[in-house]
Write an enzyme that holds these catalytic residues in place. Structure first.
Site, mmCIF file in Angstrom:
data_model
loop_
_atom_site.group_PDB
_atom_site.id
_atom_site.type_symbol
_atom_site.label_atom_id
_atom_site.label_comp_id
_atom_site.label_asym_id
_atom_site.label_seq_id
_atom_site.Cartn_x
_atom_site.Cartn_y
_atom_site.Cartn_z
ATOM 1 N N ARG A 29 0.909 -1.446 -0.099
ATOM 2 C CA ARG A 29 0.074 -0.021 -0.025
ATOM 3 C C ARG A 29 0.674 1.341 -0.035
ATOM 4 N NH1 ARG A 29 -5.085 0.597 4.243
ATOM 5 N NH2 ARG A 29 -5.316 2.786 3.969
ATOM 6 N N GLN A 41 -14.109 -4.638 6.138
ATOM 7 C CA GLN A 41 -13.579 -3.846 6.861
ATOM 8 C C GLN A 41 -13.099 -4.619 8.086
ATOM 9 O OE1 GLN A 41 -14.090 0.512 6.089
ATOM 10 N NE2 GLN A 41 -15.940 -0.032 7.460
ATOM 11 N N ARG A 76 -45.746 7.895 18.491
ATOM 12 C CA ARG A 76 -44.528 7.182 18.842
ATOM 13 C C ARG A 76 -44.736 5.909 18.226
ATOM 14 N NH1 ARG A 76 -40.737 9.336 22.421
ATOM 15 N NH2 ARG A 76 -40.065 7.174 22.851
HETATM 16 C C1 SLB Z 1 -15.421 2.527 3.311
HETATM 17 C C2 SLB Z 1 -15.296 3.503 4.276
HETATM 18 O O1 SLB Z 1 -15.485 4.519 3.986
HETATM 19 N N1 SLB Z 1 -14.911 3.352 5.429
HETATM 20 C C3 SLB Z 1 -14.634 4.426 6.259
HETATM 21 C C4 SLB Z 1 -15.407 3.987 7.603
HETATM 22 C C5 SLB Z 1 -16.995 3.723 7.304
HETATM 23 O O2 SLB Z 1 -17.498 4.917 7.164
HETATM 24 C C6 SLB Z 1 -17.403 3.093 8.545
HETATM 25 O O3 SLB Z 1 -17.053 2.009 8.893
HETATM 26 C C7 SLB Z 1 -19.126 2.999 8.408
HETATM 27 O O4 SLB Z 1 -19.766 2.502 9.359
HETATM 28 O O5 SLB Z 1 -15.455 4.843 8.790
HETATM 29 C C8 SLB Z 1 -14.010 4.991 9.107
HETATM 30 O O6 SLB Z 1 -13.421 4.025 9.603
HETATM 31 C C9 SLB Z 1 -13.816 6.113 10.037
HETATM 32 O O7 SLB Z 1 -15.059 7.026 10.133
HETATM 33 O O8 SLB Z 1 -13.083 5.916 10.871
HETATM 34 C C10 SLB Z 1 -13.107 5.556 7.911
HETATM 35 C C11 SLB Z 1 -13.379 4.613 6.677
HETATM 36 O O9 SLB Z 1 -12.663 5.127 5.536
#
Ligand code: SLB
Length: 324
Positions: A149, A181, A242
């Site tokens: 990377r 992720q 609600r």
């Molecule tokens: C694919 C993507 O955009 N990933 C982003 C995620 C997601 O937005 C989050 O996991 C949604 O829940 O957030 C981060 O981890 C963050 O805000 O620190 C940055 C990262 O680049």
């Protein structure tokens, strides 16, 4: 005799693979409107984990362990298992004594079936030597590849889209990326398989993971009239009526577990989702993301409960990954 029974079981498992998916946990697959586009079952879908070495909230986050496995490893495990390594394992077992062409044919057919719904390649994109070394120790090169990377994509302020674009720029063969992720430790192979299937067969530009929420949301507003106190305003409901859970389908909230996106959307629009996006609904108990040390502690407790079967599976699976 026992080998005959074993072969018979293997045969049944190969021919009817879906009955033998050991992840009983099923996600709900739904999708948004607008399916369109072209069908391409030979799509090169690359599974990708972005794993930089530096991280602020949790130092060395990608290597911190949950239930004895680093976060980066948990994501890779789920990706590998989503490819149907069970079949690969059986192939090895059966290859020891090739006595039947039928077996060979069944295995090939099964692998082809699996290929259609799985990643064609699996990648870890990292700038970190420890992460590279860990991946190389655990997985052979033909199972998991490492992308070196670029430093500019691994800073505290670099976005994931920049890192994904840098990855695909050097991999012209990749038609779509399944970004998983590592901060979602409860990702399951079945969820990834469902996303891959939706992307490849349902003509979406992207498919991402969501969780259903019944939370009543409020906004915060300065009170400009009195200039004294902050007031609140409901965002997604009317306080006079609600909603009750039973009568309200709730809202879909992006949970960050994965983003599967076609190359042209990534390159041309630099986004993970377009208006032609499908989703996989992940059960709430698997949706937790790790952002803070507190999240990590909580996840470690939850993993002790949710993980049992996975730990066993991971052990088996890593053996298979090395054997392949
Ligand atoms: C694919 C993507 O955009 N990933 C982003 C995620 C997601 O937005 C989050 O996991 C949604 O829940 O957030 C981060 O981890 C963050 O805000 O620190 C940055 C990262 O680049």
């Amino acid at each position: 005799m026992s080998s005959v029974i074993a072969r018979a079981l293997a045969m049944i498992t190969i021919v009817f693979p879906s009955y033998f998916d050991w992840n009983a946990e099923q996600s709900v697959v739904k999708s948004t409107a607008f399916p369109s586009g072209s069908s391409d079952s030979a799509l090169h879908l690359a599974g990708l984990v972005l794993a930089r070495g530096g991280s602020k909230g949790i130092p060395r986050k990608n290597l911190v362990e949950v239930n004895g496995r680093p976060l980066v490893g948990r994501a890779i495990d789920a990706m590998i298992e989503s490819q149907g390594l069970f079949q690969a394992k059986l192939r090895k077992y059966l290859d020891k004594d090739i006595s039947s062409l039928v077996f060979q044919f069944s295995i090939s057919a099964s692998l082809l079936y699996r290929c259609q719904i799985a990643f064609k390649s699996i990648w870890v994109s990292t700038d970190d030597e420890d992460i590279s070394n860990w991946v190389r120790r655990e997985f052979s090169e033909d199972v998991v590849s490492i992308h070196k990377r670029a430093a500019y994509t691994a800073t505290d302020s670099a976005t994931s889209i920049v890192a994904v674009l840098e990855f695909i720029a050097s991999h012209p063969e990749v038609d779509a990326v399944g970004l998983v992720q590592a901060t979602s430790p409860f990702v399951q192979p079945t969820y990834l398989k469902e996303a891959a299937t939706l992307l490849q067969n349902q003509h979406y530009d992207s498919v991402f993971s969501v969780t259903r929420s019944h939370q009543l949301r409020w906004s915060r507003m300065e009170n400009h009239v009195s200039n004294k106190h902050v007031i609140t305003k409901p965002l997604n409901f009317n306080p006079k009526s609600r909603p009750r859970r039973q009568e309200w389908e709730g809202e879909m909230v992006e949970n960050g577990m994965f983003y599967f996106t076609l190359r042209h959307v990534l390159v041309n629009y630099q986004v993970f989702q377009s208006e032609n996006s499908g989703y996989v609904e992940i059960p709430k108990h698997h949706s937790m993301e790790i952002d803070t040390m507190e999240d990590l502690e909580l996840v470690r407790c939850l993993a002790a409960k949710f993980d049992k079967r996975n730990v066993e599976t991971n052990l088996n699976m890593n053996d298979s990954a090395k054997e392949l």
